[in-house]
Design an enzyme around this catalytic site. Structure first.
Site, PDB file in Angstrom:
ATOM      1  N   ILE A  10       0.816  -1.213   0.000  1.00 36.12           N
ATOM      2  CA  ILE A  10       0.000   0.000   0.000  1.00 36.12           C
ATOM      3  C   ILE A  10       0.855   1.271   0.000  1.00 36.12           C
ATOM      4  O   ILE A  10       0.414   2.302  -0.486  1.00 36.12           O
ATOM      5  CB  ILE A  10      -1.013  -0.013   1.172  1.00 36.12           C
ATOM      6  N   ASN A  23      -3.149   2.436  15.326  1.00 40.05           N
ATOM      7  CA  ASN A  23      -3.550   2.120  16.690  1.00 40.05           C
ATOM      8  C   ASN A  23      -4.062   3.401  17.344  1.00 40.05           C
ATOM      9  O   ASN A  23      -3.949   4.483  16.764  1.00 40.05           O
ATOM     10  CB  ASN A  23      -2.401   1.474  17.482  1.00 40.05           C
ATOM     11  N   VAL A  32       1.137  -2.796   8.811  1.00 48.53           N
ATOM     12  CA  VAL A  32       0.956  -1.744   7.814  1.00 48.53           C
ATOM     13  C   VAL A  32       1.191  -0.365   8.431  1.00 48.53           C
ATOM     14  O   VAL A  32       1.721   0.539   7.783  1.00 48.53           O
ATOM     15  CB  VAL A  32      -0.431  -1.856   7.127  1.00 48.53           C
ATOM     16  N   ASP A  33       0.824  -0.187   9.695  1.00 51.03           N
ATOM     17  CA  ASP A  33       1.023   1.085  10.383  1.00 51.03           C
ATOM     18  C   ASP A  33       2.507   1.454  10.395  1.00 51.03           C
ATOM     19  O   ASP A  33       2.894   2.566  10.016  1.00 51.03           O
ATOM     20  CB  ASP A  33       0.459   0.973  11.807  1.00 51.03           C
TER      21      ASP A  33
END
Length: 171
Positions: A10, A23, A32-33
């Site tokens: 992404i 979060n 992914v964060d």
């Protein structure tokens, strides 16, 4: 709105906005964060800190928007999915809300193209198939009410999620 499915990263998407499975602290994390924060650079974290200073944490089901920093997108929409504990309707509703809140924020900011990861399916342990069904239903329900987003892309990092989304989208 056109829905596209790809298997990939992404952080490489050239779209108006990518969605981050954040979060509640908005200060980066794993999965992914962490990938979005690393690839986007410090500008994203700086804006997240300002948002936190202004409003506090971001609750599950809610979303906020920041710059995309060094990413090829214009914005990052940070949404917090729920942790799967009991598998109750509240958790499912919060996941749906994470998608809807992200789409509402996208429209409010003139986003025409948006890319979503698989929210809550990593360390938050949401069953992948249940999460995919909720994501696709939420997006289709939103599209039926608002057509200002022209292209929505589900970006699956893992083949397992890609295959699940592919099957559900075809049915």
């Amino acid at each position: 709105m056109k829905i596209t499915l790809i298997q990939g990263d992404i952080t490489k998407m050239e779209v108006d906005a990518i969605v981050n499975a954040a979060n509640t602290s908005l200060l980066g994390g794993g999965g992914v964060d962490g990938a979005i924060h690393r690839a986007g650079g410090p500008a994203i974290l700086e804006e997240c800190r300002r948002i936190r200073d202004r409003q506090g944490r971001c609750a599950p089901g809610e979303a906020v928007i920041t710059t995309a920093g060094k990413l090829p997108a214009k914005y990052v929409i940070h949404t917090v999915g729920p942790v799967w504990n009991k598998g109750n309707e509240e958790e499912k509703g919060l996941l749906r809300s994470a998608y809807i809140s992200s789409l509402q924020l996208a429209v409010k900011n003139g986003v025409g193209t948006i890319a979503f990861p698989n929210i809550s399916t990593g360390v938050y342990r949401f069953p992948k198939e249940v999460a995919a069904e909720i994501a696709i239903a939420a997006v289709k329900d939103f599209m039926a009410q608002d057509n200002r987003i022209s292209n929505l892309i589900f970006v699956c990092y893992e083949k397992e999620n890609y295959d699940l989304y592919s099957r559900i989208l075809q049915s």
